[in-house]
Design an enzyme around this catalytic site. Structure first.
Site, PDB file in Angstrom:
ATOM      1  CD  GLU A 101      -3.245   0.025   0.390  1.00  7.25           C
ATOM      2  OE1 GLU A 101      -2.942   0.952  -0.394  1.00  7.25           O
ATOM      3  OE2 GLU A 101      -4.422  -0.294   0.599  1.00  7.25           O
ATOM      4  CG  ASP A 102      -0.992   4.685  -1.670  1.00  3.13           C
ATOM      5  OD1 ASP A 102      -1.726   3.896  -1.021  1.00  3.13           O
ATOM      6  OD2 ASP A 102      -1.462   5.555  -2.418  1.00  3.13           O
ATOM      7  CG  ASP A 122      -6.443   7.269   5.021  1.00  2.00           C
ATOM      8  OD1 ASP A 122      -7.345   6.449   4.827  1.00  2.00           O
ATOM      9  OD2 ASP A 122      -5.975   7.996   4.132  1.00  2.00           O
ATOM     10  CG  PHE A 135      -4.990  15.515   1.159  1.00  2.00           C
ATOM     11  CD1 PHE A 135      -5.882  14.460   1.118  1.00  2.00           C
ATOM     12  CD2 PHE A 135      -4.416  15.956  -0.021  1.00  2.00           C
ATOM     13  CE1 PHE A 135      -6.213  13.860  -0.080  1.00  2.00           C
ATOM     14  CE2 PHE A 135      -4.739  15.369  -1.227  1.00  2.00           C
ATOM     15  CZ  PHE A 135      -5.650  14.310  -1.264  1.00  2.00           C
ATOM     16  NE  ARG A 144      -2.799   8.508  -9.323  1.00  2.66           N
ATOM     17  CZ  ARG A 144      -3.472   7.990  -8.306  1.00  2.66           C
ATOM     18  NH1 ARG A 144      -2.823   7.515  -7.267  1.00  2.66           N
ATOM     19  NH2 ARG A 144      -4.787   7.956  -8.313  1.00  2.66           N
TER      20      ARG A 144
END
Length: 184
Positions: free
Chosen positions: A103-104, A107, A156, A169
């Site tokens: 996963e990046d 949260d 964020f 990205r």
């Protein structure tokens, strides 16, 4: 794309390209040690995990196969409800395999919790998680993550696969956006 290309859209760089690379080296060394003599199926979660998965896979010395999933979670706006729909399923059979979800960022953990349960139901030998970033303050469910790159504040972030409206990205670092970018 780099920081200069972002102009005033970038508030600050949270993690540099060098910091990300050093941590990926450390994570890869631990994964190699943990999976010595075994073949590992890396499962990337599209689209955000593309950069992490590519960079991590190139650092690994153990035998790896790669596959991808795309999932969508429903909720209000930017909040996940944990109700998940598979948009692209795996091609690989998981039965008897060692699976490492890549996963990046984690949260709330709601979507990942669902994904973990789904993949474990497919008969793998093991399922573990590797993530570049985790926001502990945003967690709504406890998910056991074996490999964590960095714990970050509940802000964020973009870059290194993370986007805002499909942009940013391809930044080689992780940064925060200036409020004017997302406040309109």
């Amino acid at each position: 794309m780099d920081a200069a290309d972002m102009g005033d859209d970038l508030e600050r760089v949270l993690l540099t390209e060098e910091q990300l690379g050093v941590r990926l080296d450390e994570m890869a060394a631990q994964i190699d040690a943990d999976y010595a003599g075994k073949s590992v199926l890396l499962v990337g979660v599209l689209k955000g995990a593309v950069m992490v998965m590519a960079d991590l896979a190139r650092r690994l010395h153990c035998q790896v196969d790669m596959d991808w999933m795309a999932v969508s979670s429903y909720g209000s706006g930017t909040k996940s409800s944990g109700v998940v729909r598979i948009l692209k399923d795996l091609d690989a059979d998981l039965h008897g395999r060692h699976v490492l979800i890549v996963e990046d960022i984690i949260d709330s953990g709601l979507t990942l919790s669902w994904l973990l349960s789904n993949l474990r139901s497919r008969g793998p030998e093991s399922v573990e998680i590797a993530t570049m970033l985790r926001k502990p303050d945003a967690a709504k469910v406890e998910v056991d993550v074996r490999y964590v790159g960095f714990e970050i504040p509940n802000e964020f972030v973009v870059g290194f696969g993370l986007d805002y409206g499909e942009r940013y990205r391809n930044l080689p670092f992780v940064g925060t956006l200036a409020p004017h970018v997302y406040s309109h």
